[in-house]
Write an enzyme that holds these catalytic residues in place. Sequence first.
Site, PDB file in Angstrom:
ATOM      1  CE1 TYR A 211       1.204  -0.297   4.381  1.00 49.76           C
ATOM      2  CE2 TYR A 211       0.237   1.892   4.328  1.00 49.76           C
ATOM      3  CZ  TYR A 211       1.026   0.948   4.949  1.00 49.76           C
ATOM      4  OH  TYR A 211       1.661   1.254   6.124  1.00 49.76           O
TER       5      TYR A 211
ATOM      6  CE  LYS B 216       3.302   3.272   3.152  1.00 46.24           C
ATOM      7  NZ  LYS B 216       3.464   3.411   4.595  1.00 46.24           N
TER       8      LYS B 216
ATOM      9  CD  GLU C  51      10.662   1.720  10.198  1.00 50.89           C
ATOM     10  OE1 GLU C  51      10.450   2.723   9.505  1.00 50.89           O
ATOM     11  OE2 GLU C  51      10.470   0.564   9.794  1.00 50.89           O
TER      12      GLU C  51
ATOM     13  CG  LEU D 280       8.680   2.448   4.476  1.00 52.28           C
ATOM     14  CD1 LEU D 280       8.507   1.277   3.504  1.00 52.28           C
ATOM     15  CD2 LEU D 280       7.324   3.061   4.775  1.00 52.28           C
TER      16      LEU D 280
END
Length: 284
Positions: free
Chosen positions: A32, A146, A178, A202
């Site tokens: 996505y 993702k 992250e 990411l």
Amino acid sequence: MAYSLWNDQIVEEGSIAVSPEDRGYQFGDGIYEVIKVYNGNMFTAQEHIDRFYASAEKIRLVIPYTKDVLHKLLHELIEKNNLETGHVYFQITRGTTSRNHIFPDASVPAVLTGNVKTGERSYENFEKGVKATLVEDIRWLRCDIKSLNLLGAIMAKQEASEKGCYEAILHRGDIVTECSSANVYGIKDGKLYTHPANNFILNGITRQVILKCAEEINLPVIEEPMTKADLLTMSEIIVSSVSSEVTPVIDVDGNKIGAGVPGEWTRKLQQAFEAKLPLSINAE
Ligand code: PLP
């Protein structure tokens, strides 16, 4: 009336019926993207579309439309919904077949869906800063994709929310990676530290904009892993994503960061970031 993206058509939201045997629904077998929209303009749309195709390639999912067609569809979706400020969400799954872990035959079409959400920018967070908590990173080892599989992220974000925090800052053992849905940075002695863009994070599109902003304001960037202890000694911490933009973190698990208020470098990064946004009508 709200409109949604259904493969290469813009249709009334209520007319969509996703099968219970959609592989996205059963396996999370898909990917996505989320693109921020300012005054009707998508920000960094091409970068998001490029990452969408890159994620698809990494899971060997073939997107049956060109990037240009997708870009036009997203544009149309935003216009049809009269979206001013908010975001557009879209995902693609490996299609609908009888449940089987093995990929379906190439003749089974992928399923593309999308919709928009109106939402004001989080000015209060940008201004005052937020609290965060450290949470063990239990996600898989391909965080560069993702993926629709977000259980690891959801569990961490829920824990943060229950502790009254805006974000979970994730760590694998001692190394900070992250956040559950954002990238994280520390600033100390005039340098910006953040995890390198590898399989553990990411590579946020906002992250890529922030690294350019850092260059513009002469803030050197060190893309190296930092430890939890390193993080807590930073004089400023920020988190970034499409919705968080440049959000200062002023407290991690009760430890005050710097003076406990957003710092000078954070303010400069926020200004440089703001200058890049397509804020005027029809700026895109
Ligand atoms: N890292 C993770 C795990 C995310 O889920 C996100 C956004 O959802 C980001 C980083 C930030 O990416 P972007 O700046 O492209 O929104």
